[in-house]
Scaffold this motif. Structure first.
Motif, mmCIF file in Angstrom:
data_model
loop_
_atom_site.group_PDB
_atom_site.id
_atom_site.type_symbol
_atom_site.label_atom_id
_atom_site.label_comp_id
_atom_site.label_asym_id
_atom_site.label_seq_id
_atom_site.Cartn_x
_atom_site.Cartn_y
_atom_site.Cartn_z
ATOM 1 N N UNK A 54 0.826 -1.209 0.000
ATOM 2 C CA UNK A 54 0.000 0.000 0.000
ATOM 3 C C UNK A 54 0.860 1.259 0.000
ATOM 4 N N UNK A 55 0.259 2.344 -0.469
ATOM 5 C CA UNK A 55 0.871 3.674 -0.486
ATOM 6 C C UNK A 55 2.205 3.686 -1.241
ATOM 7 N N UNK A 101 12.586 -8.748 2.702
ATOM 8 C CA UNK A 101 11.552 -8.472 3.698
ATOM 9 C C UNK A 101 11.978 -7.311 4.581
ATOM 10 N N UNK A 102 11.027 -6.495 4.976
ATOM 11 C CA UNK A 102 11.310 -5.364 5.848
ATOM 12 C C UNK A 102 11.782 -4.117 5.126
ATOM 13 N N UNK A 103 12.140 -4.217 3.856
ATOM 14 C CA UNK A 103 12.578 -3.055 3.085
ATOM 15 C C UNK A 103 11.338 -2.326 2.570
ATOM 16 N N UNK A 127 8.841 4.629 -2.240
ATOM 17 C CA UNK A 127 8.528 4.148 -0.899
ATOM 18 C C UNK A 127 7.170 3.470 -0.881
ATOM 19 N N UNK A 128 6.937 2.614 0.114
ATOM 20 C CA UNK A 128 5.671 1.889 0.250
ATOM 21 C C UNK A 128 5.524 1.385 1.678
ATOM 22 N N UNK A 129 4.305 0.990 2.019
ATOM 23 C CA UNK A 129 4.045 0.348 3.306
ATOM 24 C C UNK A 129 4.251 -1.143 3.120
ATOM 25 N N UNK A 130 5.016 -1.738 4.005
ATOM 26 C CA UNK A 130 5.357 -3.150 3.878
ATOM 27 C C UNK A 130 4.225 -4.091 4.261
ATOM 28 N N UNK A 131 4.354 -5.318 3.819
ATOM 29 C CA UNK A 131 3.442 -6.406 4.165
ATOM 30 C C UNK A 131 4.195 -7.270 5.186
ATOM 31 N N UNK A 132 3.615 -7.491 6.357
ATOM 32 C CA UNK A 132 4.345 -8.139 7.457
ATOM 33 C C UNK A 132 4.868 -9.529 7.110
#
Length: 181
Positions: free
Chosen positions: A43-44, A92-94, A58-63
């Motif tokens: 998202x975003x 992951x986490x980036x 940039x973006x919102x990560x997926x857990x």
């Protein structure tokens, strides 16, 4: 339920039961629910900033995502289209990436795409893509200087060099502060 595979349809329904004197009584099933397990879409996703030759995404990560794959699409001046060219894979986490666009022509739009991925049975399973675009601006002419000679003002500057653009000419805009006596 960890047994559900990605991109496969699942069904669930619930039955109630009651045990009385050693006998189990089971109800009929209620309405079934159904769906398809998919990897979430980042998202975003957006262009956070840009500078000559680079774009910060940039973006919102997926857990639960194991990582992200980033692509770009654009069209060259001659009309050649490049569609979803893979430019990076991050872990992951980036939640950000700086894309090099120094090979692209100014005056064009480039669209970036991102897909999250998870793994299942050793294979990557991707989310749907989401996109962010930016128009690549011409950079300003650098190192503008002036001098006066013989009552004239002369303006000089360094030759314009940026990516693959060949400058056809320059437009000089001038103004002055006119005062009356």
């Amino acid at each position: 339920d960890t047994s559900v595979q990605y991109n496969k349809t699942f069904y669930y329904m619930i039955k109630t039961y009651h045990v009385k004197n050693g006998v189990t009584y089971v109800s009929d099933a209620g309405n079934a629910i159904t769906g398809v397990k998919k990897v979430g879409i980042p998202e975003d996703f957006k262009v956070v900033s840009s500078d000559v030759g680079k774009v910060n995404l940039g973006w919102n990560g997926i857990s639960y995502a194991k990582g992200y794959t980033i692509y770009r699409s654009f069209t060259y001046a001659d009309g050649t289209k490049i569609t979803e060219q893979k430019i990076a894979e991050v872990g992951a986490g980036v939640t950000s990436y700086t894309a090099d666009i120094s090979d692209l022509e100014e005056g064009r739009t480039v669209t970036f795409y991102i897909k999250a991925y998870d793994t299942e049975s050793g294979m990557k399973v991707y989310s749907e893509k989401t996109a962010a675009s930016i128009y690549i601006k011409f950079k300003p002419v650098d190192n503008i200087r002036w001098y006066v000679s013989g009552g004239n003002i002369y303006v000089i500057w360094d030759k314009y060099e940026c990516n693959s653009i060949t400058v056809s000419g320059y437009n000089l805009f001038g103004y002055n502060d006119k005062t009356t006596n």
